[in-house]
Design an enzyme around this catalytic site. Structure first.
Site, PDB file in Angstrom:
ATOM      1  CG  ASP A  32      -7.238  -4.355   3.788  1.00 47.62           C
ATOM      2  OD1 ASP A  32      -8.290  -4.351   4.453  1.00 47.62           O
ATOM      3  OD2 ASP A  32      -7.031  -3.594   2.833  1.00 47.62           O
TER       4      ASP A  32
ATOM      5  CE1 TYR B 112      -3.026  -3.006   0.138  1.00 42.47           C
ATOM      6  CE2 TYR B 112      -3.951  -2.141   2.166  1.00 42.47           C
ATOM      7  CZ  TYR B 112      -3.957  -3.070   1.142  1.00 42.47           C
ATOM      8  OH  TYR B 112      -4.911  -4.058   1.123  1.00 42.47           O
TER       9      TYR B 112
ATOM     10  CG  ASP C  43      -1.959 -20.350  -0.083  1.00 38.39           C
ATOM     11  OD1 ASP C  43      -1.222 -20.246   0.922  1.00 38.39           O
ATOM     12  OD2 ASP C  43      -1.561 -20.820  -1.161  1.00 38.39           O
TER      13      ASP C  43
ATOM     14  CG  ASP D 175     -12.860  -6.841   5.252  1.00 40.39           C
ATOM     15  OD1 ASP D 175     -12.457  -6.156   6.217  1.00 40.39           O
ATOM     16  OD2 ASP D 175     -13.492  -6.355   4.295  1.00 40.39           O
TER      17      ASP D 175
ATOM     18  CE  LYS E 246       1.321 -18.000  -2.244  1.00 33.25           C
ATOM     19  NZ  LYS E 246       0.573 -19.235  -2.059  1.00 33.25           N
TER      20      LYS E 246
END
Ligand code: NAD
Length: 387
Positions: free
Chosen positions: A246, A142, A222, A250, A190
């Site tokens: 992020d 970001y 994942d 959620d 990852k």
């Protein structure tokens, strides 16, 4: 009477609606615990663009620099998705986080007994779920440079970059928090594909050696996404980088039944930033139906971590639970066809419980008697307690 300065940034969409209720509860806590708050209301996001042509106007920058803590609603407005980057509401939020240097974002996810039936997961999967997501907040994709699109618009680039000190400081927040909880840190990356994740894993492992009493495990993002819904009780502290955090937070909202329930605290060296995890929800903005509990629980985090007032924080958390135990539901957490209350009524009921203990009436929780305080910076604890 102790006095604190709180910068209130209601923002866009449902932001002002839920923030008004959060403020109501903050004032109630102030009345009960003999603390005075000076609130300065300043724009951010689309509201900043509308009033000053800037998603983080200078007036807002000045107010948050002066504040002991910052309370934010949400940013985002339909119609501004394709605006130039410097005019996007989200650019204001990213700039605010960078300005405050709040590198550790704490997102507690606890399944409350009266809401177990609102989750699409089976109740046995939800038993004992109490996860603290620690998300790195001021680095990663970001913020990385270079970023942007080429002149033809047919190629775009973002940069994922982390340094060892950036990883170390947020990892320490996670390990410190784990020490006050169930002593397990699950670091999510990852590393099978990304060099940045390999550095992340190595650095977290090295920091973990300083905490021999805390168990450390590593998961690929994942698999972590799958495990978060298949075996959520297996997590204690989930540590991860900006974008993975992020997305996973959620996903975690599914466990509790609504995005509208989850709070967050963003901590660094100076004043902390406290906000619900949801966005501006344009689909329900202005209807008075948004759930303010995420914003109100963010006030509890503001009191606990931002101002170090744990008794007041506990009173707010207990009031939320009491009101839910008594059956109050906004539309997002009500059973289909069951009666629901609005944003304001939920806020009034929670503030009413906060005040009940000291015999005050909700109507007494006004904004009179504001006083100004010295513009000192309040230190944020680097070792947050378990929420
Ligand atoms: P959102 O969180 O705004 O809404 C997702 C869904 O959850 C919607 O159906 C919404 O009605 C519901 N919802 C959200 N908060 C709720 C609440 N308190 N009570 C009841 N229901 C609630 O996410 P989105 O729709 O993807 O994004 C809308 C805008 O918000 C976009 O502009 C996005 O960039 C922005 N956004 C901002 C933040 C932030 O300010 N921190 C976070 C996420 C998204």
């Amino acid at each position: 009477m102790t006095q604190y300065s709180v910068a209130v940034l209601p923002g866009d969409g449902i932001g002002p609606e839920v923030t008004a209720e959060a403020e109501r509860v903050l004032r109630a806590a102030g009345q009960r615990f003999d603390v005075s708050f000076t609130m300065s209301h300043v724009p951010i996001g689309a509201a900043g663009v509308a009033s000053a042509g800037d998603p983080l106007p200078e007036e807002t920058r000045a107010a948050v620099r002066r504040a002991n803590a910052v309370l934010l609603g949400a940013v985002g407005a339909p119609g501004l998705e394709h605006a130039p980057r410097h005019l996007k509401p989200e650019t204001g939020l990213l700039a605010l986080r960078a300005l405050l240097g709040v590198y550790a974002n704490l997102r507690p996810v606890t399944v409350l007994a009266p809401l177990v039936d609102r989750s699409p997961l089976k109740p046995d999967r939800l038993e004992g779920v109490d996860v603290l997501i620690v998300r790195e907040l001021t680095g990663g994709l970001y913020y990385g440079e270079p970023r942007g699109r080429d002149a033809a618009g047919s190629r775009a680039v973002n940069t994922l970059v982390y340094t060892v000190p950036e990883i170390e400081r947020v990892a320490r927040v996670a390990f410190d928090a784990a020490r006050r909880r169930r002593r397990l840190v699950t670091s999510v990356d990852k590393a099978n594909v990304l060099e940045v994740s390999q550095l992340w894993r190595e650095t977290v492992t090295a920091v973990g050696c300083e905490y021999p009493d805390v168990r450390l495990e590593h998961l690929y993002v994942d698999y972590a996404a799958m495990r978060l819904v298949s075996d959520p009780a297996a997590f204690d502290v989930l540590l991860t980088e900006n974008m993975f955090g992020d997305i996973l937070s959620d996903e975690a909202a599914v466990l509790v039944g609504s995005l509208g329930l989850l709070p967050s605290a963003s901590l660094g060296a100076g004043a902390g930033l406290f906000e619900p995890i949801h966005g501006s929800a344009p689909d329900i903005a202005g209807k008075g139906v948004a759930n303010p509990i995420g914003a109100i629980a963010s006030v509890a985090m503001l009191l606990r971590y931002g101002l170090r007032l744990p008794e007041a924080a506990d009173a707010v958390d207990q009031a939320i639970r009491a009101v839910l135990d008594a059956g109050a539901r906004t539309r997002d957490i009500a059973e289909p066809g069951a009666p629901a209350i609005g944003t304001r009524e939920m806020g009034e009921r929670i503030a009413g419980v906060v005040l009940k203990e000291c015999g005050m009436r909700n109507a007494e929780c006004g904004i009179e008697g504001r006083t100004s305080i010295p513009h000192s910076t309040f230190r944020i604890p680097h070792s947050p307690e378990a929420p």
